[in-house]
Design a protein around this motif. Sequence first.
Motif, PDB file in Angstrom:
ATOM      1  N   UNK A 192       1.607   7.388  16.212  1.00 32.49           N
ATOM      2  CA  UNK A 192       2.533   7.934  15.224  1.00 32.49           C
ATOM      3  C   UNK A 192       3.443   8.943  15.912  1.00 32.49           C
TER       4      UNK A 192
ATOM      5  N   UNK B 207      -4.819  13.280   8.340  1.00 31.39           N
ATOM      6  CA  UNK B 207      -4.856  11.817   8.327  1.00 31.39           C
ATOM      7  C   UNK B 207      -4.177  11.272   7.081  1.00 31.39           C
ATOM      8  N   UNK B 208      -3.555  10.101   7.174  1.00 29.57           N
ATOM      9  CA  UNK B 208      -3.083   9.421   5.954  1.00 29.57           C
ATOM     10  C   UNK B 208      -4.273   9.077   5.074  1.00 29.57           C
TER      11      UNK B 208
ATOM     12  N   UNK C 212      -3.798   7.828  16.025  1.00 28.57           N
ATOM     13  CA  UNK C 212      -4.679   7.731  14.870  1.00 28.57           C
ATOM     14  C   UNK C 212      -5.615   6.541  15.010  1.00 28.57           C
TER      15      UNK C 212
ATOM     16  N   UNK D 261     -12.814  11.730   5.756  1.00 32.47           N
ATOM     17  CA  UNK D 261     -12.662  10.310   5.415  1.00 32.47           C
ATOM     18  C   UNK D 261     -13.782   9.456   5.949  1.00 32.47           C
TER      19      UNK D 261
ATOM     20  N   UNK E 109       0.826  -1.203   0.000  1.00 30.55           N
ATOM     21  CA  UNK E 109       0.000   0.000   0.000  1.00 30.55           C
ATOM     22  C   UNK E 109       0.866   1.262   0.000  1.00 30.55           C
TER      23      UNK E 109
ATOM     24  N   UNK F 264       1.004  11.414  18.070  1.00 32.56           N
ATOM     25  CA  UNK F 264      -0.274  11.513  17.381  1.00 32.56           C
ATOM     26  C   UNK F 264      -0.932  10.138  17.421  1.00 32.56           C
TER      27      UNK F 264
ATOM     28  N   UNK G 110      -8.433   6.560   7.724  1.00 41.44           N
ATOM     29  CA  UNK G 110      -7.925   7.133   8.962  1.00 41.44           C
ATOM     30  C   UNK G 110      -8.703   8.377   9.381  1.00 41.44           C
ATOM     31  N   UNK G 111      -8.791   8.537  10.699  1.00 43.40           N
ATOM     32  CA  UNK G 111      -9.269   9.788  11.244  1.00 43.40           C
ATOM     33  C   UNK G 111      -8.129  10.800  11.296  1.00 43.40           C
ATOM     34  N   UNK G 112      -8.436  12.054  11.674  1.00 49.64           N
ATOM     35  CA  UNK G 112      -7.418  13.109  11.669  1.00 49.64           C
ATOM     36  C   UNK G 112      -6.427  13.012  12.826  1.00 49.64           C
TER      37      UNK G 112
ATOM     38  N   UNK H 166       1.055  -0.105  15.204  1.00 48.32           N
ATOM     39  CA  UNK H 166      -0.270  -0.643  15.483  1.00 48.32           C
ATOM     40  C   UNK H 166      -0.377  -0.981  16.963  1.00 48.32           C
TER      41      UNK H 166
ATOM     42  N   UNK I 216       4.366  -0.776   8.497  1.00 50.95           N
ATOM     43  CA  UNK I 216       4.557   0.543   7.893  1.00 50.95           C
ATOM     44  C   UNK I 216       6.023   0.968   7.841  1.00 50.95           C
TER      45      UNK I 216
ATOM     46  N   UNK J  81      -8.397  -1.136   1.854  1.00 41.45           N
ATOM     47  CA  UNK J  81      -7.698   0.000   2.436  1.00 41.45           C
ATOM     48  C   UNK J  81      -8.287   0.388   3.776  1.00 41.45           C
ATOM     49  N   UNK J  82      -7.432   1.004   4.606  1.00 41.24           N
ATOM     50  CA  UNK J  82      -7.866   1.537   5.883  1.00 41.24           C
ATOM     51  C   UNK J  82      -8.125   3.031   5.722  1.00 41.24           C
TER      52      UNK J  82
ATOM     53  N   UNK K  41       0.232   5.408   0.987  1.00 40.62           N
ATOM     54  CA  UNK K  41      -0.653   6.418   1.549  1.00 40.62           C
ATOM     55  C   UNK K  41       0.050   7.773   1.470  1.00 40.62           C
TER      56      UNK K  41
ATOM     57  N   UNK L  64       4.315   4.099  11.646  1.00 42.14           N
ATOM     58  CA  UNK L  64       3.079   3.921  12.400  1.00 42.14           C
ATOM     59  C   UNK L  64       3.176   2.637  13.213  1.00 42.14           C
TER      60      UNK L  64
END
Lengths: 109, 114
Positions: free
Chosen positions: B37, A42-43, B90, B2, A33, B88, B105-107, B45, A99, B102-103, A35, B43
């Motif tokens: 993040x 946001x990404x 997310x 989004x 992926x 951050x 994301x929020x802001x 998880x 990532x 796809x994922x 992004x 990133x």
Amino acid sequence: GQNIDQPTEMTATEGAIVQINCTYQTSGFNGLFWYQQHAGEAPTFLSYNVLDGLEEKGRFSSFLSRSKGYSYLLLKELQMKDSASYLCASRDSNYQLIWGAGTKLIIKP
Amino acid sequence: ETGVTQTPRHLVMGMTNKKSLKCEQHLGHNAMYWYKQSAKKPLELMFVYNFKEQTENNSVPSRFSPECPNSSHLFLHLHTLQPEDSALYLCASSQEDGSSYEQYFGPGTRLTVT
């Protein structure tokens, strides 16, 4: 271990072409992926490759070589709004995304 | 926009405080995620919920406690955080049934621990 490598920062000129490379090593592979993430935002999803070859989507294209563990994102006709970080992520055998740290792309006039 | 919202957008808290981050998705997805993040790092998880069941907990310290009351809402409860937890946070959602991949994301919530 699992690892994604991409350059930390790149600079390009408005109107030009830039290629952002990504190499990956993950336990299993279920897709690659890209992004885009603007500062403070946001990404957002750009592209997904699961088979070898080039996928074109407007000014952006993404390439995958599974045998080499390699992908690139190609951005054409660069615009100032393309200044952002570009994140590469590989989905592993558990369907979790691994990532990279992101490539900060700076576009100069 | 989004389809994934997060509140608050910014949070400053002391190490002894308790606070919660909220995430809501309006996309009808069945999986939700919390990520951390930090600057110049990938990133990370933290938690995954699939059909409201937690399926991943990537060795996250117990001072972070997730809650998923339904498939549209996700919380991250915070207590006795450390300065290195400043980052951050997310939230993301996806549809895990093979129809998409796809994922979204929020802001994010920018958290500062003092």
